[in-house]
Design a protein around this motif. Structure first.
Motif, PDB file in Angstrom:
ATOM      1  N   VAL A   1       0.851  -1.193   0.000  1.00 41.53           N
ATOM      2  CA  VAL A   1       0.000   0.000   0.000  1.00 41.53           C
ATOM      3  C   VAL A   1       0.884   1.241   0.000  1.00 41.53           C
ATOM      4  O   VAL A   1       2.049   1.188   0.387  1.00 41.53           O
ATOM      5  N   GLU A   2       0.313   2.339  -0.470  1.00 40.33           N
ATOM      6  CA  GLU A   2       1.047   3.612  -0.492  1.00 40.33           C
ATOM      7  C   GLU A   2       0.587   4.483   0.660  1.00 40.33           C
ATOM      8  O   GLU A   2      -0.609   4.713   0.850  1.00 40.33           O
ATOM      9  N   VAL A   3       1.555   4.943   1.448  1.00 39.11           N
ATOM     10  CA  VAL A   3       1.277   5.802   2.598  1.00 39.11           C
ATOM     11  C   VAL A   3       2.315   6.914   2.609  1.00 39.11           C
ATOM     12  O   VAL A   3       3.519   6.656   2.476  1.00 39.11           O
ATOM     13  N   ASP A   4       1.878   8.146   2.771  1.00 37.59           N
ATOM     14  CA  ASP A   4       2.790   9.276   2.811  1.00 37.59           C
ATOM     15  C   ASP A   4       3.566   9.263   4.129  1.00 37.59           C
ATOM     16  O   ASP A   4       2.998   9.449   5.202  1.00 37.59           O
ATOM     17  N   ALA A   5       4.877   9.003   4.041  1.00 39.14           N
ATOM     18  CA  ALA A   5       5.728   8.970   5.229  1.00 39.14           C
ATOM     19  C   ALA A   5       6.697  10.145   5.247  1.00 39.14           C
ATOM     20  O   ALA A   5       7.749  10.099   5.885  1.00 39.14           O
ATOM     21  N   THR A   6       6.335  11.215   4.548  1.00 42.67           N
ATOM     22  CA  THR A   6       7.241  12.354   4.393  1.00 42.67           C
ATOM     23  C   THR A   6       7.499  13.069   5.707  1.00 42.67           C
ATOM     24  O   THR A   6       8.647  13.389   6.046  1.00 42.67           O
ATOM     25  N   ASN A   7       6.441  13.322   6.460  1.00 39.10           N
ATOM     26  CA  ASN A   7       6.575  14.160   7.652  1.00 39.10           C
ATOM     27  C   ASN A   7       6.614  13.383   8.963  1.00 39.10           C
ATOM     28  O   ASN A   7       7.156  13.876   9.955  1.00 39.10           O
ATOM     29  N   ASN A   8       6.034  12.200   8.977  1.00 36.75           N
ATOM     30  CA  ASN A   8       5.996  11.425  10.210  1.00 36.75           C
ATOM     31  C   ASN A   8       6.200   9.951   9.910  1.00 36.75           C
ATOM     32  O   ASN A   8       5.778   9.453   8.852  1.00 36.75           O
ATOM     33  N   ARG A   9       6.805   9.251  10.844  1.00 32.48           N
ATOM     34  CA  ARG A   9       6.934   7.808  10.720  1.00 32.48           C
ATOM     35  C   ARG A   9       5.554   7.184  10.919  1.00 32.48           C
ATOM     36  O   ARG A   9       4.925   7.380  11.961  1.00 32.48           O
ATOM     37  N   PRO A  10       5.062   6.413   9.953  1.00 30.58           N
ATOM     38  CA  PRO A  10       3.743   5.807  10.135  1.00 30.58           C
ATOM     39  C   PRO A  10       3.813   4.500  10.931  1.00 30.58           C
ATOM     40  O   PRO A  10       4.780   3.743  10.849  1.00 30.58           O
ATOM     41  N   TYR A  11       2.787   4.274  11.727  1.00 32.13           N
ATOM     42  CA  TYR A  11       2.523   2.981  12.351  1.00 32.13           C
ATOM     43  C   TYR A  11       1.214   2.474  11.759  1.00 32.13           C
ATOM     44  O   TYR A  11       0.456   3.241  11.141  1.00 32.13           O
ATOM     45  N   PHE A  12       0.940   1.199  11.961  1.00 28.87           N
ATOM     46  CA  PHE A  12      -0.267   0.630  11.367  1.00 28.87           C
ATOM     47  C   PHE A  12      -1.014  -0.204  12.403  1.00 28.87           C
ATOM     48  O   PHE A  12      -0.402  -0.997  13.127  1.00 28.87           O
ATOM     49  N   TYR A  13      -2.319   0.006  12.437  1.00 31.84           N
ATOM     50  CA  TYR A  13      -3.163  -0.774  13.338  1.00 31.84           C
ATOM     51  C   TYR A  13      -3.926  -1.790  12.498  1.00 31.84           C
ATOM     52  O   TYR A  13      -4.603  -1.431  11.522  1.00 31.84           O
ATOM     53  N   ILE A  14      -3.785  -3.051  12.851  1.00 36.52           N
ATOM     54  CA  ILE A  14      -4.420  -4.155  12.131  1.00 36.52           C
ATOM     55  C   ILE A  14      -5.606  -4.658  12.945  1.00 36.52           C
ATOM     56  O   ILE A  14      -5.444  -5.085  14.097  1.00 36.52           O
ATOM     57  N   GLN A  15      -6.775  -4.603  12.376  1.00 35.00           N
ATOM     58  CA  GLN A  15      -7.976  -5.081  13.064  1.00 35.00           C
ATOM     59  C   GLN A  15      -8.480  -6.351  12.392  1.00 35.00           C
ATOM     60  O   GLN A  15      -8.800  -6.361  11.199  1.00 35.00           O
ATOM     61  N   THR A  16      -8.504  -7.434  13.140  1.00 34.05           N
ATOM     62  CA  THR A  16      -9.068  -8.685  12.657  1.00 34.05           C
ATOM     63  C   THR A  16     -10.410  -8.905  13.339  1.00 34.05           C
ATOM     64  O   THR A  16     -10.850  -8.094  14.153  1.00 34.05           O
ATOM     65  N   GLU A  17     -11.056 -10.004  13.025  1.00 39.36           N
ATOM     66  CA  GLU A  17     -12.346 -10.298  13.649  1.00 39.36           C
ATOM     67  C   GLU A  17     -12.200 -10.495  15.157  1.00 39.36           C
ATOM     68  O   GLU A  17     -13.088 -10.140  15.934  1.00 39.36           O
ATOM     69  N   LYS A  18     -11.038 -11.018  15.584  1.00 36.04           N
ATOM     70  CA  LYS A  18     -10.864 -11.378  16.988  1.00 36.04           C
ATOM     71  C   LYS A  18      -9.954 -10.443  17.777  1.00 36.04           C
ATOM     72  O   LYS A  18     -10.003 -10.427  19.004  1.00 36.04           O
ATOM     73  N   GLU A  19      -9.091  -9.682  17.086  1.00 40.29           N
ATOM     74  CA  GLU A  19      -8.123  -8.879  17.829  1.00 40.29           C
ATOM     75  C   GLU A  19      -7.660  -7.689  17.000  1.00 40.29           C
ATOM     76  O   GLU A  19      -7.930  -7.591  15.800  1.00 40.29           O
ATOM     77  N   GLY A  20      -6.955  -6.786  17.667  1.00 37.36           N
ATOM     78  CA  GLY A  20      -6.298  -5.675  16.999  1.00 37.36           C
ATOM     79  C   GLY A  20      -4.870  -5.573  17.506  1.00 37.36           C
ATOM     80  O   GLY A  20      -4.591  -5.870  18.669  1.00 37.36           O
ATOM     81  N   TYR A  21      -3.949  -5.176  16.640  1.00 38.02           N
ATOM     82  CA  TYR A  21      -2.552  -5.044  17.064  1.00 38.02           C
ATOM     83  C   TYR A  21      -1.864  -4.018  16.175  1.00 38.02           C
ATOM     84  O   TYR A  21      -2.314  -3.701  15.072  1.00 38.02           O
ATOM     85  N   THR A  22      -0.751  -3.483  16.675  1.00 36.19           N
ATOM     86  CA  THR A  22       0.017  -2.465  15.971  1.00 36.19           C
ATOM     87  C   THR A  22       1.256  -3.080  15.341  1.00 36.19           C
ATOM     88  O   THR A  22       1.899  -3.950  15.936  1.00 36.19           O
ATOM     89  N   VAL A  23       1.596  -2.644  14.132  1.00 33.98           N
ATOM     90  CA  VAL A  23       2.848  -3.048  13.488  1.00 33.98           C
ATOM     91  C   VAL A  23       3.517  -1.799  12.917  1.00 33.98           C
ATOM     92  O   VAL A  23       2.882  -0.752  12.755  1.00 33.98           O
TER      93      VAL A  23
END
Length: 348
Positions: free
Chosen positions: A54-76
């Motif tokens: 996927v394309e995400v603008d990382a010019t100004n800030n370091r991006p983190y990603f939140y993954i939401q599944t049916e049973k849980e959510g977690y950060t990567v």
């Protein structure tokens, strides 16, 4: 990190997500967030693919990603960060502990020295909220290769484990211009005297020394006390290349937090991937100074990254103390209160 996505920035603003193949495809939602604590953030895609870019603008800030599944959510987040001029700056977040917790992203970093960071690299580092730098280099190394200055200026703690092989000690004490030739000269002297041992044994000995030499124990004990201070995060620990001294220090921190041995080794081995090009260039330089293959092999051992190196440290600790936590409490005199504070600061 069983069946969780891992993310890598494969090109500018192009983030590749990959997880082990699912037995049964399930849809997940991927959100981009600006801090590890944000929930849930801006939705960028819903997918049931095990691999996606996927394309995400990382010019100004370091991006983190939140993954939401049916049973849980977690950060990567991406682990090795694109700090221009540096090759081994990375986040130690995301590793799971034996008791089911996860190391927080954006709190614990490890790296090569910050001397090589370009102006753009320094600008990137300034956005990470680094509060504490733990520098394992000797006074000679620091004077020759001073770190670039970050703003706001972090607290810097100098802790020299003094656990170098004799050849490397000779290199570190040399001028910039004479480092490589002095290292080669030291190796050749030992070779002629019949005292040069197997190159892997030299490095293995160094890793065992980290665990039991008085100067090393004092340095790494102080490192843990610094990391356990509530105002320490975000913390970056580094030496020169981010492999040996930093490798041992990072292993202690993650080990105290409860990360499993296989992940401690996996984190260490990322240095091999990150330094491939750097090592190639380094060896080309050595080949201009000597054609003796045995000397070149010995030189390569100092920049190589093998699992058995860090395993030598871990096994030395486990065989004597039973666990990393027992080692730091009994040998490094780290209190249970400090360990509890570290877990509160760095685990979720």
């Amino acid at each position: 990190m069983v069946n969780k996505y891992e993310v890598t920035q494969v090109a500018t603003n192009q983030f590749h997500f990959q997880r082990p193949t699912s037995e049964q495809a399930q849809e997940v939602a991927i959100y981009v967030i600006t801090s590890p604590d944000e929930r849930p953030g801006e939705l960028i895609v819903k997918t049931n693919e095990d691999e996606i870019t996927v394309e995400v603008d990382a010019t100004n800030n370091r991006p983190y990603f939140y993954i939401q599944t049916e049973k849980e959510g977690y950060t990567v987040a991406e682990r090795t960060l694109p700090v221009e001029g540096m090759n081994n700056f990375r986040d130690m977040g995301g590793y799971e502990t034996a008791d089911g917790h996860t190391v927080k992203w954006g709190k614990l970093y490890r790296s090569d020295h910050i001397h090589n960071a370009t102006e753009n690299g320094v600008s990137y580092l300034n956005k990470l909220g680094i509060h504490t730098i733990i520098d394992y280099r000797s006074d000679d190394e620091i004077s020759k290769y001073p770190n670039k200055r970050l703003t706001p200026e972090p607290k810097t703690v100098h802790l020299d484990p003094a656990a170098h092989a004799a050849e490397l000690a000779a290199q570190f004490q040399s001028s910039k211009e004479n480092e490589d030739i002095n290292l080669i000269t030291k190796i050749i002297e030992q070779q002629k005297a019949g005292t040069l041992v197997n190159q892997a044994d030299v490095v293995l000995k160094q890793y065992r020394v980290f665990a039991n030499k008085d100067e090393s124990k004092r340095a790494f004990a102080e490192m843990l006390r610094v990391v356990a201070q509530p105002d320490a995060p975000a913390v970056v620990q580094h030496c020169r290349g981010g492999k040996d001294r930093t490798g041992f220090g990072a292993m202690l921190v993650l080990g105290v937090l409860g990360v499993r041995k296989e992940d401690l080794i996996a984190d260490y081995l990322l240095t091999a991937k990150n330094r491939e090009e750097r090592n190639r260039v380094k060896m080309e330089g050595y080949k201009k100074l000597t054609t003796d293959q045995s000397v070149l092999d010995h030189l390569y051992s100092f920049i190589d990254t093998k699992s058995e190196f860090l395993e030598a440290s871990i096994d030395t600790i486990i065989e004597t103390y039973g666990s990393i936590e027992n080692y730091v409490t009994s040998e490094l005199k780290i209190t249970q209160e400090m360990i509890d504070t570290m877990k509160e600061l760095y685990l979720e």
